[in-house]
Design an enzyme around this catalytic site. Structure first.
Site, PDB file in Angstrom:
ATOM      1  N   PRO A   2       0.821  -1.195   0.000  1.00  0.00           N
ATOM      2  CA  PRO A   2       0.000   0.000   0.000  1.00  0.00           C
ATOM      3  C   PRO A   2       0.864   1.258   0.000  1.00  0.00           C
ATOM      4  CG  PRO A   2      -0.629  -1.525   1.739  1.00  0.00           C
ATOM      5  CD  PRO A   2       0.524  -2.119   1.028  1.00  0.00           C
ATOM      6  N   GLU A   3       0.616   2.121  -0.934  1.00  0.00           N
ATOM      7  CA  GLU A   3       1.212   3.451  -0.899  1.00  0.00           C
ATOM      8  C   GLU A   3       0.168   4.387  -0.299  1.00  0.00           C
ATOM      9  OE1 GLU A   3       3.195   4.400  -4.629  1.00  0.00           O
ATOM     10  OE2 GLU A   3       3.324   2.287  -5.138  1.00  0.00           O
ATOM     11  N   HIS A  97      -1.550 -16.004   8.258  1.00  0.00           N
ATOM     12  CA  HIS A  97      -1.131 -14.616   8.050  1.00  0.00           C
ATOM     13  C   HIS A  97      -2.127 -13.584   8.568  1.00  0.00           C
ATOM     14  CE1 HIS A  97       2.024 -16.483   5.881  1.00  0.00           C
ATOM     15  NE2 HIS A  97       1.329 -16.722   4.791  1.00  0.00           N
ATOM     16  N   ARG A 115       3.867 -11.091   4.297  1.00  0.00           N
ATOM     17  CA  ARG A 115       5.328 -10.920   4.326  1.00  0.00           C
ATOM     18  C   ARG A 115       5.835 -10.363   5.654  1.00  0.00           C
ATOM     19  NH1 ARG A 115       7.263  -8.163  -1.127  1.00  0.00           N
ATOM     20  NH2 ARG A 115       9.289  -8.724  -0.271  1.00  0.00           N
ATOM     21  N   ARG A 159      20.105  17.217  -4.288  1.00  0.00           N
ATOM     22  CA  ARG A 159      20.073  15.794  -4.599  1.00  0.00           C
ATOM     23  C   ARG A 159      20.591  15.556  -6.006  1.00  0.00           C
ATOM     24  NH1 ARG A 159      16.712  13.503  -0.520  1.00  0.00           N
ATOM     25  NH2 ARG A 159      17.536  11.547  -1.322  1.00  0.00           N
TER      26      ARG A 159
END
Length: 278
Positions: A2-3, A97, A115, A159
Site C-alpha cells: 500500500p502506498e 497470516h 510478508r 540531490r
DNA sequence: AGGTTGACCTGTCAGC
DNA sequence: TGCTGACAGGTCAACC
C-alpha cells in the site's frame, strides 16, 4: 505495498464502521511483524474506545481513549509491503497470516500481512505522536499545500541522484511508492533517470502537480490492487487499470505507442517511456 | 551527507 | 512434478 492512496482508502473505509465504537477484545497471533507487537493487547484495549483514525504518510494512527485511568494512547499501524485490513464478523475463522484482531462487538478489524513487513506499535500519549521516532523523521505530505513546485525545486537542489528514488524518499516527501513514482514521472514527462537537481523550476511545478493528480486519482479509484491489497470490505481497487507505465513493460506507451521500458533503480523496478520522458 | 545495497519474510511464477 | 532463482506496493541499517 500500500502506498498513500491505499492507506487513505483503508482509512476512509474503516472510519464510518469503527470510529467511536467500544473495543470488546483484541488478539495477536504472532510475536512480531517488523517490530515486536504490543504485549497484552487485549487486556490493554478491552473497554476502551476507538476515537478516530488518522493517517500520517503510510501510517494509520488509531486514537484510543477511555483507557483505564482515563488515559489515551495511539496505535501506530503500517501495512508494510503486503498488509491489508478487513472488517469481518466475529465467527470468521482466521486464516494463515491473519496476525491481529481487534473486536468491536459484532465487527472485527483483522490485519493480514503475509510478508510481515508491517508494524503495529503502542504509543502512550505521554509525548506527542509527532515526536515518535518513526513519525518525526517523515517529510511533507504530498497532498498538502506546502508541497508545491517551489518547495520541490528547493529540496531537489541538493540531490544529485536520479529523480525517481528521490521522489520515493519519505524523509523528503511521504507516501509515494514505486507505482505512483513511476506514474507521476510519466504524467510530468520527466525521465526517472534525470538528475534531481537538474530539473528546472517550471518542471518541478509540473511534477508536483502530477504527484497530486496521480495520488488523488488513485484515492478516487479505490487505490491499486496489484497483488495482495484489498479494501476493508474485501473488494479491490482499480487504479492499476489506469496505470500508464507501471507493470506495462514492452506494451505500447499510451502517449506515443513505443514500448514501455523496464529498468532497475536502487534495487527497484522502474517503468517509463524513453520517448515521452526526458 | 547523499546514494546504493542488503536485510527483513512469504508467496508466486518462469525456467529448467 | 519439483527444484531454483528472481521478484513483489516499504523502510531501515550498513556501507561507499
Amino acid at each position: 505495498m500500500p502506498e498513500l492512496p491505499e492507506v487513505e482508502v483503508s482509512r476512509l473505509g474503516l472510519l464510518p464502521e469503527l470510529a467511536g465504537r467500544i473495543i470488546t477484545g483484541a488478539v495477536t497471533r504472532t510475536p512480531k511483524l517488523r517490530y515486536p507487537l504490543p504485549r497484552n493487547l487485549g487486556k490493554r484495549l478491552t473497554g476502551a474506545r476507538l476515537a478516530n483514525i488518522r493517517r500520517r504518510a503510510k501510517y494509520l494512527l488509531f486514537d484510543i481513549d477511555h483507557l483505564s485511568g482515563d488515559r489515551t494512547a495511539t496505535l501506530i499501524l503500517h501495512l508494510g509491503m503486503s498488509g491489508s485490513l478487513r472488517i469481518v464478523t466475529p465467527d470468521t475463522p482466521p486464516q494463515i497470516h491473519d496476525h491481529v484482531d481487534i473486536a468491536f462487538g459484532d465487527k472485527v478489524l483483522r490485519l493480514r500481512d503475509p510478508r510481515r513487513f508491517g508494524a503495529l506499535l503502542w504509543h502512550d500519549n505521554t509525548t506527542p505522536i509527532e515526536d515518535h521516532p518513526l513519525i518525526n523523521v517523515l517529510g511533507v505530505e504530498p497532498l498538502e499545500d506546502l508541497f508545491d513546485g517551489a518547495w520541490l525545486h528547493g529540496h531537489l537542489r541538493k540531490r544529485s541522484g536520479p529523480i525517481k528514488p528521490v521522489l520515493m524518499d519519505s524523509h523528503m516527501v511521504v507516501g509515494i511508492g514505486n507505482i505512483y513514482a513511476a506514474e507521476s514521472l510519466f504524467l510530468s514527462g520527466i525521465s526517472p533517470l534525470r538528475s534531481a537537481q537538474k530539473i528546472s523550476a517550471a518542471r518541478c511545478d509540473t511534477l508536483a502537480d502530477a504527484v497530486k493528480q496521480t495520488l488523488s486519482a488513485a484515492v478516487a479509484a479505490g487505490g491499486s490492487s496489484v497483488r495482495d491489497y484489498v479494501h476493508s470490505d474485501g473488494g479491490a481497487g482499480c487504479f492499476q487499470l489506469q496505470c500508464a507505465v507501471y507493470e506495462r513493460a514492452g506494451e505500447p506507451c499510451l502517449g506515443c505507442g513505443k514500448p514501455v521500458r523496464k529498468i532497475r533503480q536502487a534495487g527497484r523496478s522502474t517503468f517509463y517511456c524513453p520517448n515521452c520522458q526526458k
